[in-house]
Design a protein around this motif. Sequence first.
Motif, PDB file in Angstrom:
ATOM      1  N   CYS A 128      92.940 -23.989  51.728  1.00 51.99           N
ATOM      2  CA  CYS A 128      92.940 -22.204  52.622  1.00 51.99           C
ATOM      3  C   CYS A 128      93.906 -21.586  51.239  1.00 51.99           C
ATOM      4  O   CYS A 128      94.873 -22.826  51.355  1.00 51.99           O
ATOM      5  CB  CYS A 128      93.033 -22.449  53.575  1.00 51.99           C
ATOM      6  SG  CYS A 128      93.486 -20.953  54.616  1.00 51.99           S
ATOM      7  N   ASN A 129      93.949 -20.209  51.117  1.00 52.89           N
ATOM      8  CA  ASN A 129      95.382 -19.347  50.739  1.00 52.89           C
ATOM      9  C   ASN A 129      96.278 -18.699  51.152  1.00 52.89           C
ATOM     10  O   ASN A 129      97.221 -18.279  51.034  1.00 52.89           O
ATOM     11  CB  ASN A 129      94.550 -18.669  49.106  1.00 52.89           C
ATOM     12  CG  ASN A 129      93.609 -17.760  50.404  1.00 52.89           C
ATOM     13  OD1 ASN A 129      92.853 -17.714  51.583  1.00 52.89           O
ATOM     14  ND2 ASN A 129      92.825 -16.548  49.710  1.00 52.89           N
ATOM     15  N   THR A 183      87.932 -20.024  48.120  1.00 54.06           N
ATOM     16  CA  THR A 183      88.505 -20.372  46.770  1.00 54.06           C
ATOM     17  C   THR A 183      87.768 -21.541  46.248  1.00 54.06           C
ATOM     18  O   THR A 183      88.015 -21.840  44.926  1.00 54.06           O
ATOM     19  CB  THR A 183      89.429 -21.311  47.414  1.00 54.06           C
ATOM     20  OG1 THR A 183      89.573 -22.205  48.345  1.00 54.06           O
ATOM     21  CG2 THR A 183      90.842 -20.290  47.932  1.00 54.06           C
ATOM     22  N   LEU A 222      89.955 -13.006  49.419  1.00 55.99           N
ATOM     23  CA  LEU A 222      89.270 -12.439  48.442  1.00 55.99           C
ATOM     24  C   LEU A 222      88.178 -12.047  48.666  1.00 55.99           C
ATOM     25  O   LEU A 222      87.502 -11.876  47.131  1.00 55.99           O
ATOM     26  CB  LEU A 222      89.321 -14.675  48.143  1.00 55.99           C
ATOM     27  CG  LEU A 222      90.544 -15.304  47.737  1.00 55.99           C
ATOM     28  CD1 LEU A 222      89.904 -16.184  47.575  1.00 55.99           C
ATOM     29  CD2 LEU A 222      91.667 -14.500  46.301  1.00 55.99           C
TER      30      LEU A 222
END
Length: 278
Positions: free
Chosen positions: A13-14, A59, A85
Motif C-alpha cells: 500500500c502507498n 499500485t 492514485l
Amino acid sequence: MYSRVYLEITNICNRNCSFCIGTNRTPRRMTMAEFDALTDKLQGHTKYIYYHLMGEPLTHPLLPSFIARAKEKGFHSAITTNGTLLATRGEELVKAGVYKVSISVHSFESGTNEDYLRYIGSCLDFADLASRNGVLVCLRLWNRGYDEGRNIDTLALMQESFSGEEWKWSARGARIRDKLHLEYGDRFAWPDLSAPDMGDSVFCYGLKDHFGILVDGSVVPCCLDHNGVITLGNLHEASLDEILISPRAVSMAKGFSCRKATEELCRRCGYARRFERK
C-alpha cells in the motif's frame, strides 16, 4: 455460488492509514500467470471478484490487464481503493471494464488543506466520469463518529460537486444518482490475536457468501484476516472444493450458522459484532 471472492493482487500500500491494521506478511505482487491460474479455479464459484484484502490495488501495474482478463472469463471486477492514485490511473479502470469502484474518501488523514482539496477533487472527478460510463461507484465514509470535522467538509464538497442531482437519503448513506452512491459506516476494530477476547458468540458471513485469497494463493475465510491466521489451504496447491470442505473450514461455517466462533481470531473481531442481534 458465492456472492463474491476477495482476491488480493498485492499486499503493498502507498498509505499508512490509522484505521487500517496493515499486515506483517512479505510485500508481494501477483503475477499474470498467478492471476490466471487462480481465476481459472474460481470459475463456477462466483461471478464477482473484489480486488481487496490488504494493499492498494492501484499500485499494481497489471491491474487493468487483470480486469480485462477477468472480464474475458465472465467475472465482474470490483475495486476498493484509497483514491490517491485515481487522478493518474482512474481512466484505465473505466477503459478496462471495471464493474464497481469503492473509494474510501476517509483515507486522507494528513497533509495541507491544498493536498486535501486536490485529493477529494480527483476522487469526485473520477466518480463523475466512471458513473457516467456505467461503472458503479461508492464513496465511502467509513469513520462515522471519528473525524466529524473532516467528514462535514468532505460531504459539503460532494454536495457541491453533485448539486444538480436528486440525493435520496437513507440511514446508510445516499443514492446520488444512478451508479453513484455515498456509504456511511462506523470505524471498527480489526480481528487480531492481540485484541481482547470478546467471547465465542459471533455471527459472520465468512464462508457463507464470500471468502478471501491472499496474494500467495492462501485461502482465508474473510476479507479481514490480514495476516492469514486462518489459512485453510493454498489454491495453487489444491482445488477450491478440497479447501472448502476441509474439517477446519466446515467447522467454521457450521459454527457461524449457530452464532459461535470456532477460531481464536473470530473471538477477537470487532467488525463481526455489528451483526449481533439487538
